[in-house]
Design an enzyme around this catalytic site. Structure first.
Site: not given
Ligand code: RI2
Length: 313
Positions: A16-18, A125, A194, A204-205
């Site tokens: 998750g990017a955050g 996602c 992302d 994004n995903k």
């Molecule tokens: P938040 C994730 O990437 C997904 O693509 C999701 O939409 C995006 O990060 C943003 O996530 P991955 O780590 O920061 O699953 O909003 O490849 O949580």
């Protein structure tokens, strides 16, 4: 500890990017505290090395370099010794983590305004920013239901349906390829990001752009929830956002594809949805049409095209 966090981010145990941005900042703070050197130059060199290690973990999520740059900016100041540098760095790290958490909350409040009573939503996602909007709408008493995709190959949709279920939100779990089939029943697509490019394109995903295409066809609105530190400053110079391509084993077991010499697996983790397919990007600084992404990069992140057109230092 630092190598451990880097490995977890790579393997997507932390994802998750955050979340990866906050985990990286926390790991840098812990690393800084653990360094025993009394020499300031040594300390700074070790911190730069640590930042480099984390930066390499996932190439697409711009939250990572933005977060690291934001806390490493502490070292632009002069300090009399290592202890002062460490405490200034710690302050920056804590401020970043708090601001990042507050941003998600604020995005939830702003995003919920765009969700109406009786709306049917679709999310793809597992995005804490997108979920913050959905959960806040529910908290406000709006009657909503959600289509949540499975999200092959890593099944992040399983995380999303747990959260939605816990909040008591009626949810339909669907395979990724069923998004168009159900799109006529959807009022609003809500996804995270992302990275956001200066031209408002949203990374994004993988699969997000197909969903956006189906949404456009069905005249369904698309709302993206993204903290401002997911906007990619270097795109103001025309740099592209690198799309991470992950291990084939995530898609097909090596036991199977090793028997298929003419088959190779492609596994891009993200795709790009052009600005034209996005109605709104909700940031903690406000909701903007995607075409206003440059304003966020200039006014919130402080990168001006004039200033940087000579290249980066
Ligand atoms: P938040 C994730 O990437 C997904 O693509 C999701 O939409 C995006 O990060 C943003 O996530 P991955 O780590 O920061 O699953 O909003 O490849 O949580």
């Amino acid at each position: 500890m630092l190598a451990d966090t880097a490995e977890k981010i790579k393997r997507m145990e932390i994802r998750g990017a955050g979340r990866i941005a906050r985990a990286a900042v926390q790991a840098l703070d812990d690393h800084s505290a653990s360094l025993g050197t009394p020499d300031l130059q040594d300390y700074l060199a070790l911190m730069n090395e640590a930042a480099g290690l984390l930066l390499e973990t996932r190439p697409t999520a711009v939250s990572l370099p933005n977060a690291i740059r934001s806390v490493m900016a502490a070292f632009r100041e002069q300090y009399p010794g290592v202890e002062q540098a460490k405490s200034a760095f710690r302050e920056r790290c804590r401020a970043f983590i708090t601001a990042s958490e507050q941003a998600v909350q604020r995005i939830g409040e702003i995003g919920a305004r765009h969700i109406r009573n009786n709306d049917t939503l679709l999310t793809h996602c597992n995005s804490e920013a997108a979920l913050a909007c959905i959960l806040e709408a529910k908290r406000q008493g709006k009657e909503i239901s959600v289509f949540a995709t499975e999200v092959r190959p890593r099944n992040q949709g399983h995380l999303t349906i747990r959260t939605l279920d816990k909040a008591g939100i009626p949810t339909s779990f669907i395979v990724d390829s069923a998004a168009r089939y159900f799109m006529n029943e959807v009022d609003l697509v809500v996804v995270g990001a992302d990275a956001v490019s200066v031209n408002g394109a949203v990374v994004n995903k993988i699969g997000t752009s197909q969903i956006a295409l189906a949404a456009r066809e069905a005249r369904t609105r698309v709302m993206v929830a993204a903290e401002t530190y997911k906007f990619a400053p270097r795109t103001i110079l025309g740099e592209y956002i690198e799309i991470e391509e992950r291990d084939p084993g995530e898609v097909l077991s090596p036991a199977i594809f090793s028997q298929l010499p003419h088959v190779r697996v492609r596994n891009p983790a993200f795709d790009v949805t052009p600005a034209d397919y996005v109605d709104l990007i909700v940031t903690e600084a406000g909701a903007i049409p995607p075409q206003m992404a440059y304003i966020i990069i200039r006014d919130v992140l402080g990168w001006d095209i004039g200033e940087y057109s000579g290249g980066f230092g």
